[in-house]
Design a protein around this motif. Sequence first.
Motif, PDB file in Angstrom:
ATOM      1  N   ASN A   1      -4.545  10.715  14.329  1.00 30.00           N
ATOM      2  CA  ASN A   1      -3.904  11.883  13.719  1.00 30.00           C
ATOM      3  C   ASN A   1      -2.663  11.483  12.917  1.00 30.00           C
ATOM      4  N   LEU A   2      -2.811  10.411  12.150  1.00 34.46           N
ATOM      5  CA  LEU A   2      -1.720   9.920  11.308  1.00 34.46           C
ATOM      6  C   LEU A   2      -2.155   9.916   9.860  1.00 34.46           C
ATOM      7  N   GLU A   3      -1.188   9.724   8.966  1.00 33.16           N
ATOM      8  CA  GLU A   3      -1.471   9.671   7.534  1.00 33.16           C
ATOM      9  C   GLU A   3      -0.946   8.363   6.959  1.00 33.16           C
ATOM     10  N   PHE A   4      -1.408   8.063   5.739  1.00 33.03           N
ATOM     11  CA  PHE A   4      -0.883   6.888   5.056  1.00 33.03           C
ATOM     12  C   PHE A   4       0.616   7.023   4.838  1.00 33.03           C
ATOM     13  N   SER A   5       1.320   5.877   4.920  1.00 37.76           N
ATOM     14  CA  SER A   5       2.750   5.870   4.592  1.00 37.76           C
ATOM     15  C   SER A   5       2.931   6.078   3.093  1.00 37.76           C
ATOM     16  N   GLN A   6       4.117   6.525   2.730  1.00 35.58           N
ATOM     17  CA  GLN A   6       4.431   6.653   1.319  1.00 35.58           C
ATOM     18  C   GLN A   6       4.484   5.274   0.673  1.00 35.58           C
ATOM     19  N   GLU A   7       4.118   5.212  -0.593  1.00 35.88           N
ATOM     20  CA  GLU A   7       4.152   3.936  -1.292  1.00 35.88           C
ATOM     21  C   GLU A   7       5.564   3.378  -1.337  1.00 35.88           C
ATOM     22  N   GLU A   8       5.645   2.059  -1.165  1.00 39.18           N
ATOM     23  CA  GLU A   8       6.948   1.414  -1.114  1.00 39.18           C
ATOM     24  C   GLU A   8       7.560   1.296  -2.510  1.00 39.18           C
ATOM     25  N   ASN A   9       8.871   1.216  -2.525  1.00 41.16           N
ATOM     26  CA  ASN A   9       9.592   0.976  -3.773  1.00 41.16           C
ATOM     27  C   ASN A   9       9.102  -0.335  -4.384  1.00 41.16           C
ATOM     28  N   PRO A  10       8.749  -0.352  -5.680  1.00 43.53           N
ATOM     29  CA  PRO A  10       8.189  -1.563  -6.289  1.00 43.53           C
ATOM     30  C   PRO A  10       9.045  -2.804  -6.105  1.00 43.53           C
ATOM     31  N   ASN A  11      10.358  -2.674  -6.185  1.00 43.64           N
ATOM     32  CA  ASN A  11      11.233  -3.839  -6.025  1.00 43.64           C
ATOM     33  C   ASN A  11      11.177  -4.390  -4.596  1.00 43.64           C
ATOM     34  N   LYS A  12      11.086  -3.482  -3.636  1.00 43.36           N
ATOM     35  CA  LYS A  12      10.963  -3.931  -2.246  1.00 43.36           C
ATOM     36  C   LYS A  12       9.623  -4.638  -2.026  1.00 43.36           C
ATOM     37  N   LEU A  13       8.591  -4.123  -2.682  1.00 40.39           N
ATOM     38  CA  LEU A  13       7.276  -4.748  -2.565  1.00 40.39           C
ATOM     39  C   LEU A  13       7.301  -6.156  -3.157  1.00 40.39           C
ATOM     40  N   LEU A  14       7.979  -6.317  -4.280  1.00 38.43           N
ATOM     41  CA  LEU A  14       8.108  -7.636  -4.900  1.00 38.43           C
ATOM     42  C   LEU A  14       8.871  -8.584  -3.985  1.00 38.43           C
TER      43      LEU A  14
ATOM     44  N   TYR B   1       2.518 -15.845 -10.552  1.00 34.45           N
ATOM     45  CA  TYR B   1       3.699 -16.662 -10.860  1.00 34.45           C
ATOM     46  C   TYR B   1       4.249 -17.301  -9.584  1.00 34.45           C
ATOM     47  N   LEU B   2       4.343 -16.520  -8.521  1.00 38.04           N
ATOM     48  CA  LEU B   2       4.877 -17.043  -7.261  1.00 38.04           C
ATOM     49  C   LEU B   2       3.987 -18.130  -6.684  1.00 38.04           C
ATOM     50  N   LEU B   3       2.669 -17.969  -6.843  1.00 34.81           N
ATOM     51  CA  LEU B   3       1.733 -18.967  -6.331  1.00 34.81           C
ATOM     52  C   LEU B   3       1.818 -20.279  -7.097  1.00 34.81           C
ATOM     53  N   GLU B   4       2.347 -20.237  -8.293  1.00 39.22           N
ATOM     54  CA  GLU B   4       2.478 -21.439  -9.110  1.00 39.22           C
ATOM     55  C   GLU B   4       3.768 -22.204  -8.827  1.00 39.22           C
ATOM     56  N   GLN B   5       4.663 -21.631  -8.022  1.00 42.85           N
ATOM     57  CA  GLN B   5       5.942 -22.271  -7.752  1.00 42.85           C
ATOM     58  C   GLN B   5       5.799 -23.348  -6.670  1.00 42.85           C
ATOM     59  N   PRO B   6       6.542 -24.456  -6.788  1.00 41.65           N
ATOM     60  CA  PRO B   6       6.465 -25.502  -5.749  1.00 41.65           C
ATOM     61  C   PRO B   6       6.882 -24.990  -4.379  1.00 41.65           C
ATOM     62  N   THR B   7       7.704 -23.951  -4.351  1.00 41.14           N
ATOM     63  CA  THR B   7       8.137 -23.385  -3.077  1.00 41.14           C
ATOM     64  C   THR B   7       6.991 -22.733  -2.315  1.00 41.14           C
TER      65      THR B   7
ATOM     66  N   TYR C   1       2.280  -6.453 -11.154  1.00 43.46           N
ATOM     67  CA  TYR C   1       2.396  -6.973  -9.790  1.00 43.46           C
ATOM     68  C   TYR C   1       1.492  -8.194  -9.603  1.00 43.46           C
ATOM     69  N   GLU C   2       0.272  -8.108 -10.111  1.00 44.88           N
ATOM     70  CA  GLU C   2      -0.660  -9.225 -10.000  1.00 44.88           C
ATOM     71  C   GLU C   2      -0.137 -10.464 -10.713  1.00 44.88           C
ATOM     72  N   GLU C   3       0.476 -10.287 -11.871  1.00 46.54           N
ATOM     73  CA  GLU C   3       1.041 -11.418 -12.611  1.00 46.54           C
ATOM     74  C   GLU C   3       2.226 -12.016 -11.871  1.00 46.54           C
TER      75      GLU C   3
ATOM     76  N   VAL D   1       6.523  -9.693  -1.052  1.00 50.38           N
ATOM     77  CA  VAL D   1       5.481 -10.657  -1.405  1.00 50.38           C
ATOM     78  C   VAL D   1       6.098 -12.002  -1.761  1.00 50.38           C
ATOM     79  N   SER D   2       7.288 -11.993  -2.341  1.00 50.08           N
ATOM     80  CA  SER D   2       7.964 -13.244  -2.663  1.00 50.08           C
ATOM     81  C   SER D   2       8.348 -13.994  -1.387  1.00 50.08           C
ATOM     82  N   LEU D   3       8.870 -13.270  -0.403  1.00 48.43           N
ATOM     83  CA  LEU D   3       9.219 -13.902   0.867  1.00 48.43           C
ATOM     84  C   LEU D   3       7.973 -14.439   1.575  1.00 48.43           C
ATOM     85  N   ASP D   4       6.887 -13.712   1.447  1.00 47.76           N
ATOM     86  CA  ASP D   4       5.651 -14.130   2.102  1.00 47.76           C
ATOM     87  C   ASP D   4       5.068 -15.373   1.448  1.00 47.76           C
ATOM     88  N   ILE D   5       5.106 -15.445   0.125  1.00 43.34           N
ATOM     89  CA  ILE D   5       4.473 -16.553  -0.592  1.00 43.34           C
ATOM     90  C   ILE D   5       5.369 -17.783  -0.646  1.00 43.34           C
ATOM     91  N   THR D   6       6.633 -17.591  -0.974  1.00 46.45           N
ATOM     92  CA  THR D   6       7.528 -18.736  -1.186  1.00 46.45           C
ATOM     93  C   THR D   6       8.569 -18.916  -0.093  1.00 46.45           C
TER      94      THR D   6
END
Length: 367
Positions: free
Chosen positions: A112-125, A158-164, A152-154, A128-133
């Motif tokens: 009996n729950l609903e989807f969360s509201q979409e996150e702020n785009p900057n927070k999402l970035l 970009y993050l996947l191409e970083q040495p980090t 977002y996909e680009e 994903v940056s912390l997760d990848i690098t």
Amino acid sequence: MFENEALAVTESGHPAIIPGDPNNSELIKRLTESDPELRMPYEKAPLSQEEIDLLKSWIKQGAKWGKHWAYEPVQEPAAQEIKLEAGIGSENTISNSNPIDFFVEEKLEELNLEFSQEENPNKLLRRVSLDITGLPPSDSLVALYEKEKISYEEAVDYLLEQPTYGENWASWWLDLARYADTKGYERDVSRTLWPFRDYVINSFNKDKPFDEFTIEQLAGDLLPNPTTEQLTATAFHRNTMNNDEGGTQDEEFRVSAVLDRLNTTYEVWQSTTMACVQCHSHPYDPIRQEEFYESAAFFNNTRDEDTHDEEPKLRFYSDEEKMDVANIVNWVQDLQGAEEARKRKEFLTFLSQNMRPISRRILTKLN
């Protein structure tokens, strides 16, 4: 008890379990026996009638021996109609279809729950940056993203191409390789192994295929004309503990190292614990004790001895020195033939010539 043992004829001449016939199954007879010397479990409280009835029902239904769920192949779920689609969009709609949303929504409805509201785009970035690098996004990346000059996909590409990226994700694999472990035992001295760390980082950054990544670490020295990178990769199994205290037995700790390599290999590549079956088999595991030692034979040709310097070690050269080594090997081949050239190349590759195949204790060392 394994299935073949449970269905086989016992010492009494009767099978413990006869599928479809609980009354004639020795298991049920022993559970319901009135004589305490014959009833099972011996010298323990008898099973409840409910437990016995459950076993009877199971045998009557055919005594099907299920497999452990962890060893069942993963099955692709049937395609489902997506009701909601998660992604970055307006406040009232969810875009960018993702098939997993169906299963998420299914569970949310159950609770009996609903989807969360979409996150702020900057927070999402940032996430994903912390997760990848392992690092927050750079100011320049944030600026491009805010101005919608990149999607977002680009940004992810970009993050996947970083040495980090490799530096961050290599840490997980290095833990599996026991990279941070010291020599262990009484002195517990440190080890020089950073070239293996660089190998793992570079493998991630080059998106090396996992099968190639696996072969190089388990048997890189058995490949035809192995490269320095492939030899370095075999340091995955150099991190076994080593005891160089006076009076220790080389063979004792060699066998300990072999078993550590075997157990680690199965834990890392098969995600299953092998150490238990070293002593006894588990009915719920597909691996028998005999198979454990058959696998151990693969590693049981290594050289391990209690030397302070942990030879043999691998020599490393600068790019200029690599050219000199190649010239020397070619010169020897021209004058003395291929066999002498092979010996000279091995001499220039290792700091010890008493070598044996697979995980030759190639502890990388900067020459």
